[in-house]
Design a protein around this motif. Structure first.
Motif, mmCIF file in Angstrom:
data_model
loop_
_atom_site.group_PDB
_atom_site.id
_atom_site.type_symbol
_atom_site.label_atom_id
_atom_site.label_comp_id
_atom_site.label_asym_id
_atom_site.label_seq_id
_atom_site.Cartn_x
_atom_site.Cartn_y
_atom_site.Cartn_z
ATOM 1 N N ILE A 254 0.772 -1.339 -0.052
ATOM 2 C CA ILE A 254 0.136 0.050 -0.144
ATOM 3 C C ILE A 254 0.835 1.324 -0.043
ATOM 4 C CG2 ILE A 254 -2.144 -1.214 1.104
ATOM 5 C CD1 ILE A 254 -1.066 0.324 3.608
ATOM 6 N N SER A 255 2.346 1.234 0.082
ATOM 7 C CA SER A 255 2.930 2.474 0.344
ATOM 8 C C SER A 255 2.620 3.634 -0.829
ATOM 9 C CB SER A 255 4.436 2.241 0.246
ATOM 10 O OG SER A 255 4.707 1.762 1.736
ATOM 11 N N PRO A 256 2.648 2.854 -2.213
ATOM 12 C CA PRO A 256 2.343 4.042 -3.060
ATOM 13 C C PRO A 256 0.922 4.722 -2.975
ATOM 14 C CG PRO A 256 3.179 1.976 -4.073
ATOM 15 C CD PRO A 256 2.688 1.595 -2.692
ATOM 16 N N LEU A 257 -0.076 4.014 -2.315
ATOM 17 C CA LEU A 257 -1.259 4.675 -2.221
ATOM 18 C C LEU A 257 -1.183 5.813 -1.001
ATOM 19 C CD1 LEU A 257 -3.757 1.661 -3.086
ATOM 20 C CD2 LEU A 257 -3.655 3.950 -4.297
ATOM 21 N N VAL A 258 -0.337 5.359 -0.078
ATOM 22 C CA VAL A 258 -0.091 6.059 1.143
ATOM 23 C C VAL A 258 0.254 7.452 0.868
ATOM 24 C CG1 VAL A 258 1.372 6.354 3.298
ATOM 25 C CG2 VAL A 258 0.026 4.180 2.801
ATOM 26 N N GLU A 259 1.573 7.231 -0.353
ATOM 27 C CA GLU A 259 2.085 8.594 -0.816
ATOM 28 C C GLU A 259 0.921 9.550 -1.399
ATOM 29 O OE1 GLU A 259 5.535 7.770 -2.943
ATOM 30 O OE2 GLU A 259 5.803 9.739 -3.415
ATOM 31 N N ILE A 260 0.385 8.906 -2.337
ATOM 32 C CA ILE A 260 -0.937 9.614 -3.177
ATOM 33 C C ILE A 260 -1.890 10.439 -2.093
ATOM 34 C CG2 ILE A 260 -2.636 9.582 -4.711
ATOM 35 C CD1 ILE A 260 -1.169 7.169 -6.217
ATOM 36 N N ASP A 261 -2.040 9.559 -1.072
ATOM 37 C CA ASP A 261 -3.191 9.826 -0.333
ATOM 38 C C ASP A 261 -2.587 10.958 0.542
ATOM 39 O OD1 ASP A 261 -5.661 9.826 1.295
ATOM 40 O OD2 ASP A 261 -4.354 9.275 3.103
ATOM 41 N N GLY A 262 -1.319 10.961 0.869
ATOM 42 C CA GLY A 262 -0.737 12.145 1.800
ATOM 43 C C GLY A 262 -0.668 13.435 0.907
ATOM 44 N N LEU A 263 -0.537 13.272 -0.584
ATOM 45 C CA LEU A 263 -0.195 14.496 -1.343
ATOM 46 C C LEU A 263 -1.596 15.004 -1.770
ATOM 47 C CD1 LEU A 263 2.433 13.770 -4.068
ATOM 48 C CD2 LEU A 263 1.891 15.964 -2.900
ATOM 49 N N TYR A 264 -2.396 13.999 -2.194
ATOM 50 C CA TYR A 264 -3.592 14.505 -3.062
ATOM 51 C C TYR A 264 -5.051 13.974 -2.432
ATOM 52 C CZ TYR A 264 -0.384 14.704 -6.813
ATOM 53 O OH TYR A 264 0.727 14.968 -7.747
ATOM 54 N N GLY A 265 -4.940 13.645 -1.166
ATOM 55 C CA GLY A 265 -5.946 12.982 -0.322
ATOM 56 C C GLY A 265 -7.317 13.759 -0.129
ATOM 57 N N LYS A 266 -7.781 14.662 0.384
ATOM 58 C CA LYS A 266 -8.763 15.209 0.452
ATOM 59 C C LYS A 266 -8.360 17.046 0.463
ATOM 60 C CE LYS A 266 -12.028 13.783 3.105
ATOM 61 N NZ LYS A 266 -12.761 13.183 4.220
ATOM 62 N N TYR A 267 -8.894 17.757 -0.314
ATOM 63 C CA TYR A 267 -8.490 19.165 -0.392
ATOM 64 C C TYR A 267 -9.514 20.129 -1.112
ATOM 65 C CZ TYR A 267 -6.139 19.261 -4.908
ATOM 66 O OH TYR A 267 -6.027 18.733 -6.155
ATOM 67 N N VAL A 268 -9.691 21.217 -0.661
ATOM 68 C CA VAL A 268 -10.548 22.279 -1.270
ATOM 69 C C VAL A 268 -10.057 23.372 -1.946
ATOM 70 C CG1 VAL A 268 -12.513 24.115 -0.588
ATOM 71 C CG2 VAL A 268 -12.580 21.558 -0.144
ATOM 72 N N VAL A 269 -10.171 23.735 -3.088
ATOM 73 C CA VAL A 269 -9.764 25.042 -3.594
ATOM 74 C C VAL A 269 -10.681 25.840 -3.721
ATOM 75 C CG1 VAL A 269 -8.393 25.957 -5.715
ATOM 76 C CG2 VAL A 269 -8.061 23.547 -5.093
ATOM 77 N N ALA A 270 -10.565 27.021 -3.118
ATOM 78 C CA ALA A 270 -11.381 28.075 -3.184
ATOM 79 C C ALA A 270 -11.111 29.266 -4.106
ATOM 80 C CB ALA A 270 -12.175 28.770 -1.886
#
Ligand SMILES: [Zn+2]
Length: 367
Positions: free
Chosen positions: A106-122
């Motif tokens: 799962i490490s690659p998914l952990v890395e992606i989640d850390g980067l692009y997990g959940k965010y809002v742009v306003a």
């Protein structure tokens, strides 16, 4: 759809037989679908002696007949004999590779989640706002709001002729009050939007002056989410919002990694709340004390795991000192500790190679 819950679920899986984990970069700007299919076949060939043929077939079949080639990355996990099959199309690229172990890699998914997990742009201006919610780099929701019209007070639009057209001109004070009211309304809507999605980060785009005013209108809890601000002049469409946010997130993540590494190293050097090196990291992980695990991307090391209590160690031992169980050799103790920390709700940062120097792995402790 991949999210934190899916990651936890993957981290909790342990099987009797081997699980095939496959990551495939399918970025359409780099290669064609046919080339990626060929790459998949090559990857599967490398692990064909370690996993039942059925699992290789499942992955090939998915790519051949089911996958719609959306997104830029793909993660697949299969152990057909034990009824395990997970597939996650991803909006962001991954490094291609195939791994076989008793747990999903799962490490690659952990890395992606850390980067692009959940965010809002306003994107905020004096009149309205446009909010975007992203999950794993994928745009999930977008809403716009318009406040009261401050059109003719915008600078650079038309000449004084426009300003004079129709009605009485709005006074400076009236205009400021109008903008203030709009920003307050936009802030309230943004708070609702964030309460709906619980983003980990908030990125604000707009003019410096407007954003400064807007920040004042935000309640402290939402203000704390603001990870970065940017000038929205260069951001014109949804695709640009996405690309620009990716650049900001990468820079933010790099900064956070450096900070986490420095904290771990300092705490370890003082003998306080940090440890470095695999032996010590495994030891504190066994005790469930890891708050933040920091690990270099390419670090892999064989190890041993107690079949009784799951105790992890890099050293060969006859009997488990805790439960008397016997040890089984595992291909990657580093990945095992990543999985364990994710499973227990800790935070994992997958950092660039060389960042932890000789230690390669370290942890910040809960207590
Ligand atoms: Zn044990």
């Amino acid at each position: 759809m991949f999210d934190e819950t899916a990651l936890r679920e993957l981290a909790s899986i342990q099987t009797e037989g081997p699980i095939l984990s496959v990551y495939l970069n399918v970025d359409p700007t780099r290669r064609t679908a046919e080339e990626y299919k060929l790459e998949l076949r090559e990857l599967l060939k490398q692990v064909s002696s370690e996993v039942p043929a059925e699992d290789l077939e499942v992955a090939k079949r998915y790519i051949e007949y089911e996958y719609d080639w959306s997104g830029r990355g793909l993660a697949m996990f299969s152990n057909a004999a034990e009824g395990i099959w997970y597939v996650y199309p991803l909006a962001v690229p991954v490094r291609s590779g195939a791994t076989v172990a008793r747990r999903p890699y799962i490490s690659p998914l952990v890395e992606i989640d850390g980067l692009y997990g959940k965010y809002v742009v306003a994107l905020i201006d004096r009149q309205g706002g446009e909010f975007y919610y992203f999950q794993m780099g994928e745009l999930m929701d977008q809403v716009g709001m318009e406040g009261e019209d401050v059109r003719h007070t915008r600078r650079g639009r038309g000449s004084s002729v426009h300003g004079m057209r129709g009605g009485s001109p709005i006074s400076g004070r009236h205009e400021a009050a109008l903008v203030q009211r709009n920003l307050k309304d936009i802030a309230a809507d943004l708070v609702d939007f964030c309460q709906k999605y619980h983003p980990r980060r908030l990125l604000l785009g707009g003019s410096e002056h407007t954003l400064a005013q807007f920040m004042d209108a935000l309640p402290p809890a939402t203000r704390e989410l603001v990870a970065d601000t940017f000038s929205s002049e260069s951001v014109l469409n949804d695709a640009e919002v996405r690309e620009h946010s990716f650049r900001l997130l990468n820079a933010l993540e790099e900064h956070e990694h450096t900070r986490a590494i420095n904290t771990v190293r300092t705490q370890a050097a003082k003998g306080m709340n940090g440890v470095v090196g695999l032996d010590q990291t495994l030891s504190v992980a066994n005790e469930g004390r890891v708050q933040v695990l920091v690990v270099e991307r390419s670090y892999h090391q064989p190890g041993y795991q107690c079949q009784g209590c799951g105790y992890l160690t890099a050293q060969q031992m006859d009997r488990c000192v805790f439960c008397g169980g016997t040890f089984t050799e595992i291909p990657d103790a580093v990945e095992a500790v990543v999985t364990q920390v994710v499973d227990k709700g800790g935070n994992v940062k997958v950092v660039n190679d060389g960042q932890l120097i000789e230690a390669r792995v370290g942890a910040l402790l809960r207590y």
